[in-house]
Scaffold this motif. Structure first.
Motif, PDB file in Angstrom:
ATOM      1  N   ASN A   1      -3.731  -7.261  -2.409  1.00  8.35           N
ATOM      2  CA  ASN A   1      -2.584  -7.296  -1.195  1.00  8.35           C
ATOM      3  C   ASN A   1      -3.159  -6.308  -0.416  1.00  8.35           C
ATOM      4  O   ASN A   1      -2.685  -5.736  -0.877  1.00  8.35           O
ATOM      5  CB  ASN A   1      -1.801  -6.738  -2.486  1.00  8.35           C
ATOM      6  CG  ASN A   1      -0.183  -6.763  -1.527  1.00  8.35           C
ATOM      7  OD1 ASN A   1       0.208  -7.264  -0.481  1.00  8.35           O
ATOM      8  ND2 ASN A   1       0.986  -6.347  -1.855  1.00  8.35           N
TER       9      ASN A   1
ATOM     10  N   LYS B   1      -1.302  -5.666   2.137  1.00  2.00           N
ATOM     11  CA  LYS B   1       0.567  -5.131   2.687  1.00  2.00           C
ATOM     12  C   LYS B   1       0.255  -5.425   3.684  1.00  2.00           C
ATOM     13  O   LYS B   1      -0.457  -6.276   4.804  1.00  2.00           O
ATOM     14  CB  LYS B   1       0.764  -4.070   2.049  1.00  2.00           C
ATOM     15  CG  LYS B   1       1.137  -4.080   0.937  1.00  2.00           C
ATOM     16  CD  LYS B   1       1.200  -2.897   0.057  1.00  2.00           C
ATOM     17  CE  LYS B   1       0.817  -3.178  -1.990  1.00  2.00           C
ATOM     18  NZ  LYS B   1       1.656  -1.873  -1.895  1.00  2.00           N
TER      19      LYS B   1
ATOM     20  N   HIS C   1       7.016  -9.445  -4.009  1.00  2.00           N
ATOM     21  CA  HIS C   1       6.584  -8.337  -4.801  1.00  2.00           C
ATOM     22  C   HIS C   1       8.150  -7.061  -4.384  1.00  2.00           C
ATOM     23  O   HIS C   1       8.637  -7.147  -3.764  1.00  2.00           O
ATOM     24  CB  HIS C   1       5.585  -8.201  -3.500  1.00  2.00           C
ATOM     25  CG  HIS C   1       4.741  -6.713  -3.655  1.00  2.00           C
ATOM     26  ND1 HIS C   1       5.503  -5.593  -3.094  1.00  2.00           N
ATOM     27  CD2 HIS C   1       4.291  -6.422  -4.252  1.00  2.00           C
ATOM     28  CE1 HIS C   1       4.169  -5.072  -3.325  1.00  2.00           C
ATOM     29  NE2 HIS C   1       3.407  -5.015  -3.711  1.00  2.00           N
TER      30      HIS C   1
ATOM     31  N   GLU D   1       4.691  -4.995 -12.426  1.00  5.51           N
ATOM     32  CA  GLU D   1       4.251  -4.120 -11.143  1.00  5.51           C
ATOM     33  C   GLU D   1       5.673  -2.689 -11.288  1.00  5.51           C
ATOM     34  O   GLU D   1       6.207  -3.493 -11.069  1.00  5.51           O
ATOM     35  CB  GLU D   1       3.513  -4.029 -10.074  1.00  5.51           C
ATOM     36  CG  GLU D   1       2.835  -5.259  -9.384  1.00  5.51           C
ATOM     37  CD  GLU D   1       2.623  -5.376  -8.233  1.00  5.51           C
ATOM     38  OE1 GLU D   1       1.185  -5.432  -8.005  1.00  5.51           O
ATOM     39  OE2 GLU D   1       2.986  -5.350  -7.013  1.00  5.51           O
TER      40      GLU D   1
ATOM     41  N   ILE E   1       3.587   1.880  -7.697  1.00  3.72           N
ATOM     42  CA  ILE E   1       3.101   1.269  -6.398  1.00  3.72           C
ATOM     43  C   ILE E   1       2.903   2.350  -5.473  1.00  3.72           C
ATOM     44  O   ILE E   1       3.738   2.672  -5.118  1.00  3.72           O
ATOM     45  CB  ILE E   1       4.222   0.231  -5.908  1.00  3.72           C
ATOM     46  CG1 ILE E   1       4.056  -0.801  -7.809  1.00  3.72           C
ATOM     47  CG2 ILE E   1       3.434  -0.352  -4.572  1.00  3.72           C
ATOM     48  CD1 ILE E   1       4.281  -2.072  -6.720  1.00  3.72           C
ATOM     49  N   GLY E   2       1.965   2.604  -5.460  1.00  8.08           N
ATOM     50  CA  GLY E   2       1.281   3.220  -4.337  1.00  8.08           C
ATOM     51  C   GLY E   2       1.123   5.077  -4.536  1.00  8.08           C
ATOM     52  O   GLY E   2       1.669   5.673  -3.573  1.00  8.08           O
TER      53      GLY E   2
ATOM     54  N   SER F   1      -1.395   1.636  -8.274  1.00  7.88           N
ATOM     55  CA  SER F   1      -2.077   2.272  -8.726  1.00  7.88           C
ATOM     56  C   SER F   1      -3.782   2.051  -9.021  1.00  7.88           C
ATOM     57  O   SER F   1      -4.024   2.780 -10.086  1.00  7.88           O
ATOM     58  CB  SER F   1      -1.400   3.614  -8.971  1.00  7.88           C
ATOM     59  OG  SER F   1      -0.737   3.947  -7.903  1.00  7.88           O
TER      60      SER F   1
ATOM     61  N   GLY G   1      -3.238  -3.062  -4.274  1.00 11.98           N
ATOM     62  CA  GLY G   1      -2.647  -2.714  -2.977  1.00 11.98           C
ATOM     63  C   GLY G   1      -3.608  -1.540  -2.136  1.00 11.98           C
ATOM     64  O   GLY G   1      -4.803  -2.387  -1.136  1.00 11.98           O
ATOM     65  N   GLY G   2      -3.673  -0.128  -2.313  1.00 10.61           N
ATOM     66  CA  GLY G   2      -4.241   0.347  -1.811  1.00 10.61           C
ATOM     67  C   GLY G   2      -5.741   0.336  -1.463  1.00 10.61           C
ATOM     68  O   GLY G   2      -6.469   0.443  -0.451  1.00 10.61           O
TER      69      GLY G   2
HETATM   70  P1  PGA Z   1      -0.786  -0.009  -4.750  1.00 12.70           P
HETATM   71  O1  PGA Z   1      -0.177  -1.621  -5.132  1.00 12.70           O
HETATM   72  O2  PGA Z   1      -1.936  -0.053  -6.107  1.00 12.70           O
HETATM   73  O3  PGA Z   1      -1.246   0.550  -3.511  1.00 12.70           O
HETATM   74  O4  PGA Z   1      -0.333   1.069  -5.859  1.00 12.70           O
HETATM   75  C1  PGA Z   1       0.130  -1.902  -5.526  1.00 12.70           C
HETATM   76  C2  PGA Z   1       0.908  -3.271  -5.193  1.00 12.70           C
HETATM   77  O5  PGA Z   1       1.909  -3.178  -4.414  1.00 12.70           O
HETATM   78  O6  PGA Z   1       0.572  -4.615  -5.517  1.00 12.70           O
END
Ligand code: PGA
Length: 256
Positions: free
Chosen positions: A9, A11, A95, A167, A172-173, A213, A234-235
């Motif tokens: 993702n 983003k 999301h 998630e 997340i992040g 993460s 994500g990241g």
């Molecule tokens: P992250 O994001 O891997 O950066 O924590 C995951 C997501 O939001 O799908």
């Protein structure tokens, strides 16, 4: 056997050139990663250029969001038709950033999940509790409500018609990851809810991904859990090397 999924993702990140280069790196490496389904979800404005790169290869394309109407006066929105036309097979729906930052409700998420199905897109339907929910003992209730409301009226014909992503918002992040056991507990809860809704066969086949993460160094522990069928990243999906290492980690599941 559920084929594991590694979904990236992106983003609201990357320049057009960087998006194309990243897609190319993943496309070129993907034939060497059989047994894992790789999905890229770029920003909508890059879907067409990424589609050109990955077409005729094993990498699937996904949107990050869609609107539930098919067409019309909805400035700024993108329909399921449009995502299909540009080559998407998947679309992330619900999301946590859309739920919490853009204030999407369970009802809106539900309309989107059903719209995705009407347009032959596979929703990657996201659920997850906040830290506050978890600390106050509401995790189970929150996940149950999100699953039941989000999937109300959705009718999968086959297990491939839906992917779910758990998630936890607090992961997340943030660099905090749920432990594999914490994640697996919620995955089992979600699979149990799916069983209640649609029976054993669909519950056994629907893939439930973990997100929050995910990195090359925690993928192994996550996919070793019986109910974790891959990851939504994500990241770490913004760097080809890290994302491909994660996709390789998912193969451990298919080989085991
Ligand atoms: P992250 O994001 O891997 O950066 O924590 C995951 C997501 O939001 O799908």
């Amino acid at each position: 056997m559920r084929t594991p999924v590694a979904a990236g993702n992106w983003k609201m990140n990357l320049t057009p050139d960087a998006a194309e280069a990243l897609a190319r790196a993943v496309h070129d490496a993907a034939p060497g990663l059989p047994g894992v389904e790789i999905v890229l979800c770029p920003p909508a404005v890059y879907l067409a250029s990424v589609a050109r790169v990955v077409s005729n290869g094993p990498v699937a394309l996904g949107g990050q969001n869609l609107y539930w109407e098919a067409e019309g006066a909805f400035t700024g929105e993108i329909s399921g038709h449009m995502l299909r036309w540009v080559g998407c097979r998947y679309c992330i729906v619900g999301h946590s950033e859309r739920r919490h930052v853009l204030k999407e409700t369970d009802d809106e998420v539900n309309r989107k999940v059903r719209a995705a199905q009407r347009h032959s897109l596979v929703p990657i339907f996201c659920v997850g509790e906040t830290r506050q929910h978890r600390e106050s003992g509401q995790m189970e209730e929150v996940i149950t409500t999100q699953v039941r409301r989000g999937l109300d009226g959705f009718a999968p014909r086959a297990s491939g018609d839906l992917v779910i992503a758990y998630e936890p918002v607090w992961a997340i992040g943030t660099g905090l990851t749920a432990t594999p056991q914490q994640a697996d507990t919620v995955h089992r809860l979600v699979r149990g809810l799916i069983r209640q809704l649609w029976g054993d066969a669909l519950a056994a086949g629907i893939r439930i991904l973990y997100g929050g993460s995910v990195k090359p160094d925690n993928i192994e522990g996550l996919v070793a859990q019986p109910d974790i069928d891959g990851v939504l990243v994500g990241g770490a999906s913004l760097k080809a090397e890290a994302f491909l290492a994660i996709a390789r980690g998912c193969r451990l599941r298919s080989c085991s």
